[in-house]
Scaffold this motif. Structure first.
Motif, PDB file in Angstrom:
ATOM      1  N   LEU A  50       0.853  -1.185   0.000  1.00  0.00           N
ATOM      2  CA  LEU A  50       0.000   0.000   0.000  1.00  0.00           C
ATOM      3  C   LEU A  50       0.890   1.237   0.000  1.00  0.00           C
ATOM      4  O   LEU A  50       2.046   1.193   0.456  1.00  0.00           O
ATOM      5  CB  LEU A  50      -0.915   0.014   1.224  1.00  0.00           C
ATOM      6  CG  LEU A  50      -1.916  -1.135   1.371  1.00  0.00           C
ATOM      7  CD1 LEU A  50      -2.667  -1.002   2.696  1.00  0.00           C
ATOM      8  CD2 LEU A  50      -2.876  -1.188   0.207  1.00  0.00           C
ATOM      9  N   GLY A  51       0.340   2.333  -0.482  1.00  0.00           N
ATOM     10  CA  GLY A  51       1.105   3.570  -0.455  1.00  0.00           C
ATOM     11  C   GLY A  51       1.577   3.924   0.944  1.00  0.00           C
ATOM     12  O   GLY A  51       2.712   4.366   1.143  1.00  0.00           O
ATOM     13  N   ARG A  52       0.725   3.695   1.952  1.00  0.00           N
ATOM     14  CA  ARG A  52       1.097   4.033   3.315  1.00  0.00           C
ATOM     15  C   ARG A  52       2.242   3.154   3.817  1.00  0.00           C
ATOM     16  O   ARG A  52       3.046   3.579   4.640  1.00  0.00           O
ATOM     17  CB  ARG A  52      -0.100   3.951   4.247  1.00  0.00           C
ATOM     18  CG  ARG A  52      -0.709   2.582   4.418  1.00  0.00           C
ATOM     19  CD  ARG A  52      -1.839   2.585   5.443  1.00  0.00           C
ATOM     20  NE  ARG A  52      -2.886   3.545   5.131  1.00  0.00           N
ATOM     21  CZ  ARG A  52      -3.039   4.700   5.788  1.00  0.00           C
ATOM     22  NH1 ARG A  52      -2.232   5.007   6.798  1.00  0.00           N
ATOM     23  NH2 ARG A  52      -4.004   5.526   5.456  1.00  0.00           N
ATOM     24  N   ASP A  79       0.603   9.892  -8.976  1.00  0.00           N
ATOM     25  CA  ASP A  79       0.047   9.919  -7.616  1.00  0.00           C
ATOM     26  C   ASP A  79      -0.069   8.494  -7.079  1.00  0.00           C
ATOM     27  O   ASP A  79      -0.586   7.600  -7.750  1.00  0.00           O
ATOM     28  CB  ASP A  79      -1.327  10.595  -7.653  1.00  0.00           C
ATOM     29  CG  ASP A  79      -1.892  10.819  -6.260  1.00  0.00           C
ATOM     30  OD1 ASP A  79      -1.128  10.733  -5.292  1.00  0.00           O
ATOM     31  OD2 ASP A  79      -3.107  11.065  -6.162  1.00  0.00           O
ATOM     32  N   VAL A  80       0.428   8.281  -5.869  1.00  0.00           N
ATOM     33  CA  VAL A  80       0.319   6.983  -5.206  1.00  0.00           C
ATOM     34  C   VAL A  80      -0.683   7.123  -4.064  1.00  0.00           C
ATOM     35  O   VAL A  80      -0.438   7.850  -3.098  1.00  0.00           O
ATOM     36  CB  VAL A  80       1.686   6.510  -4.660  1.00  0.00           C
ATOM     37  CG1 VAL A  80       1.538   5.166  -3.936  1.00  0.00           C
ATOM     38  CG2 VAL A  80       2.704   6.401  -5.788  1.00  0.00           C
ATOM     39  N   ARG A  81      -1.832   6.464  -4.199  1.00  0.00           N
ATOM     40  CA  ARG A  81      -2.858   6.512  -3.166  1.00  0.00           C
ATOM     41  C   ARG A  81      -2.396   5.723  -1.945  1.00  0.00           C
ATOM     42  O   ARG A  81      -1.917   4.597  -2.063  1.00  0.00           O
ATOM     43  CB  ARG A  81      -4.170   5.937  -3.696  1.00  0.00           C
ATOM     44  CG  ARG A  81      -4.686   6.630  -4.945  1.00  0.00           C
ATOM     45  CD  ARG A  81      -5.137   8.034  -4.664  1.00  0.00           C
ATOM     46  NE  ARG A  81      -5.700   8.676  -5.852  1.00  0.00           N
ATOM     47  CZ  ARG A  81      -6.159   9.918  -5.887  1.00  0.00           C
ATOM     48  NH1 ARG A  81      -6.119  10.652  -4.794  1.00  0.00           N
ATOM     49  NH2 ARG A  81      -6.641  10.422  -7.004  1.00  0.00           N
ATOM     50  N   ASP A  83      -4.034   4.272   0.434  1.00  0.00           N
ATOM     51  CA  ASP A  83      -4.784   3.067   0.811  1.00  0.00           C
ATOM     52  C   ASP A  83      -5.003   2.128  -0.371  1.00  0.00           C
ATOM     53  O   ASP A  83      -5.857   1.242  -0.311  1.00  0.00           O
ATOM     54  CB  ASP A  83      -6.134   3.465   1.424  1.00  0.00           C
ATOM     55  CG  ASP A  83      -5.949   4.153   2.772  1.00  0.00           C
ATOM     56  OD1 ASP A  83      -5.146   3.643   3.580  1.00  0.00           O
ATOM     57  OD2 ASP A  83      -6.588   5.195   3.000  1.00  0.00           O
ATOM     58  N   GLU A  84      -4.237   2.313  -1.438  1.00  0.00           N
ATOM     59  CA  GLU A  84      -4.336   1.427  -2.593  1.00  0.00           C
ATOM     60  C   GLU A  84      -2.989   0.760  -2.847  1.00  0.00           C
ATOM     61  O   GLU A  84      -1.935   1.347  -2.580  1.00  0.00           O
ATOM     62  CB  GLU A  84      -4.766   2.203  -3.842  1.00  0.00           C
ATOM     63  CG  GLU A  84      -6.180   2.783  -3.746  1.00  0.00           C
ATOM     64  CD  GLU A  84      -6.588   3.533  -4.994  1.00  0.00           C
ATOM     65  OE1 GLU A  84      -5.787   3.544  -5.973  1.00  0.00           O
ATOM     66  OE2 GLU A  84      -7.679   4.118  -4.996  1.00  0.00           O
ATOM     67  N   PRO A  85      -2.990  -0.470  -3.357  1.00  0.00           N
ATOM     68  CA  PRO A  85      -1.737  -1.172  -3.617  1.00  0.00           C
ATOM     69  C   PRO A  85      -0.986  -0.559  -4.801  1.00  0.00           C
ATOM     70  O   PRO A  85      -1.584  -0.074  -5.754  1.00  0.00           O
ATOM     71  CB  PRO A  85      -2.184  -2.597  -3.917  1.00  0.00           C
ATOM     72  CG  PRO A  85      -3.590  -2.471  -4.387  1.00  0.00           C
ATOM     73  CD  PRO A  85      -4.176  -1.306  -3.646  1.00  0.00           C
ATOM     74  N   PHE A  86       0.331  -0.590  -4.702  1.00  0.00           N
ATOM     75  CA  PHE A  86       1.203  -0.121  -5.776  1.00  0.00           C
ATOM     76  C   PHE A  86       2.134  -1.271  -6.115  1.00  0.00           C
ATOM     77  O   PHE A  86       2.983  -1.672  -5.307  1.00  0.00           O
ATOM     78  CB  PHE A  86       2.001   1.109  -5.341  1.00  0.00           C
ATOM     79  CG  PHE A  86       2.784   1.754  -6.454  1.00  0.00           C
ATOM     80  CD1 PHE A  86       2.243   2.809  -7.180  1.00  0.00           C
ATOM     81  CD2 PHE A  86       4.058   1.309  -6.782  1.00  0.00           C
ATOM     82  CE1 PHE A  86       2.962   3.407  -8.212  1.00  0.00           C
ATOM     83  CE2 PHE A  86       4.780   1.894  -7.811  1.00  0.00           C
ATOM     84  CZ  PHE A  86       4.217   2.949  -8.524  1.00  0.00           C
ATOM     85  N   ASP A  87       1.993  -1.803  -7.310  1.00  0.00           N
ATOM     86  CA  ASP A  87       2.735  -3.000  -7.697  1.00  0.00           C
ATOM     87  C   ASP A  87       4.137  -2.617  -8.169  1.00  0.00           C
ATOM     88  O   ASP A  87       4.315  -2.070  -9.261  1.00  0.00           O
ATOM     89  CB  ASP A  87       1.987  -3.752  -8.801  1.00  0.00           C
ATOM     90  CG  ASP A  87       2.501  -5.172  -8.988  1.00  0.00           C
ATOM     91  OD1 ASP A  87       3.671  -5.420  -8.662  1.00  0.00           O
ATOM     92  OD2 ASP A  87       1.716  -6.018  -9.463  1.00  0.00           O
ATOM     93  N   HIS A  91       5.150  -1.246 -12.435  1.00  0.00           N
ATOM     94  CA  HIS A  91       5.138   0.181 -12.753  1.00  0.00           C
ATOM     95  C   HIS A  91       6.433   0.689 -13.377  1.00  0.00           C
ATOM     96  O   HIS A  91       6.471   1.802 -13.894  1.00  0.00           O
ATOM     97  CB  HIS A  91       4.815   0.995 -11.497  1.00  0.00           C
ATOM     98  CG  HIS A  91       3.354   1.033 -11.174  1.00  0.00           C
ATOM     99  ND1 HIS A  91       2.684  -0.043 -10.643  1.00  0.00           N
ATOM    100  CD2 HIS A  91       2.432   2.012 -11.325  1.00  0.00           C
ATOM    101  CE1 HIS A  91       1.408   0.267 -10.470  1.00  0.00           C
ATOM    102  NE2 HIS A  91       1.226   1.511 -10.887  1.00  0.00           N
TER     103      HIS A  91
END
Length: 248
Positions: A50-52, A79-81, A83-87, A91
């Motif tokens: 997650l972004g966090r 933009d990296v949210r 609460d959303e996953p960033f693979d 990317h």
């Protein structure tokens, strides 16, 4: 691959440079900068965090109001949210920038729109994003006027009305050598380059040159320059005087 065979970590940047997929590992290293381009290596245990979790890997508290951006290979910001996953596997980026702000500022760099999380941006950051080639510089477009060269140490206010537009272009510095105007395409000039501008061609071993300069950009702004030396010149007006002596 079982747990015992897992790598301790795999590096996202290494995988990108080697053109391969991330390997199964206990950790995945990436680069994160806080408000500038001073990127430090960080690590997460999940290749799809997650972004966090990216923030927390840098000991930053997501509740403090950070905005997080991925720096894409093109130089654009994504933009990296939180609460959303960033693979990290898909990317094609290893660098992230976190800003403690509640507002984004827009600018364009070579016609690509970027968002910056601070009301100012430094020349160092612009050059880091633009990656100009040898002999090129970063300029602020001035509608109806002469585009302004951005210096590495200056800060540019992005809070003014409108969107600042920056471009990379060939550097041209106007200097004076032995009372004649000359143009050079580099901020730093050497003793040998100036000698060639003053006295072109090959020189006999018994020919000695001495040189003085003034109105330079580097410190000291005036003085003598010897063989192997160099100075930084201003956009316009750095003056060199070269004397040729034949030793008997």
């Amino acid at each position: 691959m079982n747990t015992e065979e897992l790598l301790d970590y795999d590096d996202v940047g290494d995988a990108l440079r080697e053109g391969r997929s991330l390997r199964p590992a206990r950790g995945y290293r990436f680069l994160l900068a806080q408000g500038d381009l001073n990127f430090l290596s960080r690590q997460v245990s999940d290749p799809v965090p997650l972004g966090r979790q990216l923030l927390e890997a840098a000991a930053l508290d997501p509740q403090d109001g950070y905005s997080l951006f991925a720096v894409l290979p093109s130089g654009d910001f994504e933009d990296v949210r939180l609460d959303e996953p960033f693979d990290l596997r898909e990317h094609g980026t290893e660098r992230f920038v976190a800003f403690l702000t509640d507002r984004d500022f827009k600018l364009t760099l070579n016609d690509d729109e970027l968002r910056w999380g601070k009301p100012v941006i430094s020349g160092v950051v612009l050059y880091g994003l633009a990656k100009p080639g040898d002999g090129d510089g970063v300029f602020l477009e001035v509608p109806g006027g002469e585009d302004r060269l951005i210096e590495l140490g200056e800060l540019i206010d992005l809070a003014e009305p409108g969107i600042e537009r920056f471009i990379t272009a060939r550097l041209t510095f106007e200097i004076i050598v032995n009372s004649r105007p000359r143009a050079v395409n580099a901020r730093t000039v050497t003793f040998e380059q100036i000698v060639q501008l003053a006295f072109p061609g090959q020189h006999e071993p018994n020919v000695v040159f001495s040189m003085t300069y003034r109105h330079a950009a580097s410190t000291p702004h005036a003085g003598e320059l010897g063989a192997g030396g160099s100075v930084d010149v201003k956009k316009k007006g750095t003056v060199f005087n070269v004397t040729r002596t034949v030793q008997s």
